[in-house]
Enzyme design. Structure first.
Site, mmCIF file in Angstrom:
data_model
loop_
_atom_site.group_PDB
_atom_site.id
_atom_site.type_symbol
_atom_site.label_atom_id
_atom_site.label_comp_id
_atom_site.label_asym_id
_atom_site.label_seq_id
_atom_site.Cartn_x
_atom_site.Cartn_y
_atom_site.Cartn_z
ATOM 1 N N SER A 12 0.861 -1.185 0.000
ATOM 2 C CA SER A 12 0.000 0.000 0.000
ATOM 3 C C SER A 12 0.897 1.235 0.000
ATOM 4 O O SER A 12 1.661 1.460 0.949
ATOM 5 C CB SER A 12 -0.882 -0.003 1.245
ATOM 6 O OG SER A 12 -1.318 1.321 1.489
ATOM 7 N N HIS A 37 -1.277 -1.353 -4.305
ATOM 8 C CA HIS A 37 -2.525 -0.974 -3.630
ATOM 9 C C HIS A 37 -2.535 0.538 -3.398
ATOM 10 O O HIS A 37 -1.607 1.098 -2.820
ATOM 11 C CB HIS A 37 -2.620 -1.730 -2.298
ATOM 12 C CG HIS A 37 -3.885 -1.508 -1.543
ATOM 13 N ND1 HIS A 37 -5.038 -2.229 -1.782
ATOM 14 C CD2 HIS A 37 -4.194 -0.642 -0.544
ATOM 15 C CE1 HIS A 37 -6.001 -1.835 -0.957
ATOM 16 N NE2 HIS A 37 -5.507 -0.855 -0.200
ATOM 17 N N ASP A 39 -4.661 3.758 -1.893
ATOM 18 C CA ASP A 39 -5.734 4.152 -0.982
ATOM 19 C C ASP A 39 -6.244 5.543 -1.304
ATOM 20 O O ASP A 39 -5.503 6.517 -1.216
ATOM 21 C CB ASP A 39 -5.222 4.111 0.464
ATOM 22 C CG ASP A 39 -4.996 2.689 0.924
ATOM 23 O OD1 ASP A 39 -5.934 1.888 0.831
ATOM 24 O OD2 ASP A 39 -3.866 2.373 1.347
ATOM 25 N N MET A 41 -8.835 8.386 -0.182
ATOM 26 C CA MET A 41 -9.642 8.789 0.984
ATOM 27 C C MET A 41 -10.172 10.203 0.793
ATOM 28 O O MET A 41 -9.460 11.069 0.281
ATOM 29 C CB MET A 41 -8.778 8.747 2.244
ATOM 30 C CG MET A 41 -8.117 7.405 2.478
ATOM 31 S SD MET A 41 -7.239 7.390 4.038
ATOM 32 C CE MET A 41 -6.421 5.784 3.940
ATOM 33 N N HIS A 70 -8.432 1.297 -3.927
ATOM 34 C CA HIS A 70 -9.311 1.093 -2.770
ATOM 35 C C HIS A 70 -9.986 2.420 -2.451
ATOM 36 O O HIS A 70 -9.368 3.328 -1.898
ATOM 37 C CB HIS A 70 -8.434 0.588 -1.604
ATOM 38 C CG HIS A 70 -9.158 0.403 -0.318
ATOM 39 N ND1 HIS A 70 -8.491 0.202 0.877
ATOM 40 C CD2 HIS A 70 -10.486 0.367 -0.022
ATOM 41 C CE1 HIS A 70 -9.383 0.057 1.856
ATOM 42 N NE2 HIS A 70 -10.597 0.168 1.330
ATOM 43 N N MET A 72 -12.093 4.732 -0.446
ATOM 44 C CA MET A 72 -12.704 4.993 0.860
ATOM 45 C C MET A 72 -13.376 6.350 0.754
ATOM 46 O O MET A 72 -12.955 7.332 1.365
ATOM 47 C CB MET A 72 -11.628 4.960 1.950
ATOM 48 C CG MET A 72 -11.181 3.557 2.301
ATOM 49 S SD MET A 72 -9.568 3.490 3.089
ATOM 50 C CE MET A 72 -8.529 3.531 1.647
ATOM 51 N N MET A 155 -11.548 -5.552 5.807
ATOM 52 C CA MET A 155 -10.685 -4.615 6.534
ATOM 53 C C MET A 155 -10.291 -5.235 7.868
ATOM 54 O O MET A 155 -11.148 -5.681 8.634
ATOM 55 C CB MET A 155 -11.407 -3.280 6.780
ATOM 56 C CG MET A 155 -11.635 -2.430 5.547
ATOM 57 S SD MET A 155 -10.160 -2.098 4.546
ATOM 58 C CE MET A 155 -9.124 -1.193 5.691
ATOM 59 N N ASP A 191 -6.612 -6.066 4.471
ATOM 60 C CA ASP A 191 -5.943 -4.769 4.464
ATOM 61 C C ASP A 191 -5.909 -4.188 5.872
ATOM 62 O O ASP A 191 -6.959 -3.945 6.466
ATOM 63 C CB ASP A 191 -6.739 -3.849 3.514
ATOM 64 C CG ASP A 191 -6.072 -2.511 3.285
ATOM 65 O OD1 ASP A 191 -4.953 -2.297 3.758
ATOM 66 O OD2 ASP A 191 -6.707 -1.670 2.601
HETATM 67 C C1 DX5 Z 1 -6.079 1.791 5.665
HETATM 68 C C2 DX5 Z 1 -5.659 1.493 4.265
HETATM 69 C C3 DX5 Z 1 -4.560 0.525 4.138
HETATM 70 C C4 DX5 Z 1 -3.277 0.912 4.820
HETATM 71 C C5 DX5 Z 1 -2.641 -0.353 5.310
HETATM 72 O O1 DX5 Z 1 -7.216 2.590 5.618
HETATM 73 O O2 DX5 Z 1 -6.737 1.027 3.491
HETATM 74 O O3 DX5 Z 1 -4.330 0.143 2.802
HETATM 75 O O4 DX5 Z 1 -2.391 1.586 3.992
HETATM 76 O O5 DX5 Z 1 -1.517 0.000 5.959
HETATM 77 P P1 DX5 Z 1 -0.778 -0.916 7.022
HETATM 78 O O6 DX5 Z 1 -0.351 -2.155 6.315
HETATM 79 O O7 DX5 Z 1 0.365 -0.042 7.440
HETATM 80 O O8 DX5 Z 1 -1.757 -1.188 8.131
HETATM 81 ZN ZN ZN Z 2 -6.332 0.048 1.539
#
Ligand code: DX5
Ligand code: ZN
Length: 231
Positions: A12, A37, A39, A41, A70, A72, A155, A191
């Site tokens: 990620s 990956h 993220d 947000m 991903h 969010m 999650m 994740d």
């Molecule tokens: C959290 C994200 C993850 C995050 C995971 O909201 O969706 O993808 O980056 O990070 P680690 O592996 O550090 O928990």
């Molecule tokens: Zn993620």
């Protein structure tokens, strides 16, 4: 496209150095990553804001690894086309962010045919669609829709930040999900808080895609960190 008998490691980039994302992606690729990956947000669904389609589009030139996007974000339908055009290979939405989840998944499939791979630079012929379930949400929330998906993202932390602790109680949900998906092509992704201590058990319980941010990007040796997740 994603095989149920394979383990994929997906770093990620939330934990990467944002001032040199291209280099960071090339580095984890050379260390054995299978998928990148990403993220996204929005500061509403989760209390953090990250990156959008234009950044993903410029990163598309840096690698031929698939982009696992991903989302969010609230009301993801409004942005599906933008993320498809930016070169996403997998688009995952959270089940509670959209009023009509079935329609959202249809929108992802439509975007896949509307914007062919040559136009977007994606690696997969078709965009795969995923649904994500937060730690407090039950699997029955997605029971009816799961057959329409390519991927179920469970999650294992509350979404929003990297570097959080793995929530042990989610392990049971993973076992149940594996049972629920046994006759389907849908793969399980996890994740949050994934590391060498829990990876083996996650794989044993049926996980195919291990997302890891902090564990990989903060490792002195990223190659052995990635390798250690494969069990
Ligand atoms: C959290 C994200 C993850 C995050 C995971 O909201 O969706 O993808 O980056 O990070 P680690 O592996 O550090 O928990
Ligand atoms: Zn993620």
């Amino acid at each position: 496209m994603l095989k149920k008998n394979k383990i994929y490691v997906a770093p990620s980039i939330l934990s990467a150095d944002f001032s040199k994302l291209g280099e960071e992606i090339r580095d984890v690729e050379s260390c054995g990553a299978d998928i990148i990956h990403i993220d996204v947000m929005d500061g509403h669904f989760v209390p953090n804001i990250t990156i959008g389609p234009s950044v993903i589009k410029s990163l598309r030139k840096t690698t031929r690894l698939p982009f696992d996007v991903h989302l969010m974000i609230e009301e993801p339908d409004r942005y599906i086309d933008d993320f498809a055009l930016s070169g996403s290979d997998i688009i995952t939405v959270h089940e509670e962010t959209t009023r009509h989840l079935h329609r959202t998944l249809q929108k992802i499939r439509e975007a896949s045919s509307k914007f062919p791979m040559e136009k977007t630079g994606r690696v997969f012929k078709d965009i795969l669609c995923g649904v994500s379930v937060n730690p407090h949400r039950p699997l029955c929330a997605i029971e009816e829709i799961v057959k329409e998906t390519d991927l179920l993202l469970i999650m294992t932390v509350n979404p929003g930040f990297g570097g959080q602790k793995f929530i042990e109680e989610t392990m049971d949900k993973i076992k149940k999900a594996n049972n629920m998906l046994k006759n389907l092509k849908t793969v399980i992704e996890v994740d949050g808080g994934v590391n060498r201590e829990n990876a083996g058990r996650l794989i044993q319980n049926g996980v195919n895609i291990l997302v890891a941010g902090n564990y990989i990007f903060s490792a002195k040796n990223r190659k052995s960190a990635i390798k250690s997740l494969r069990g």
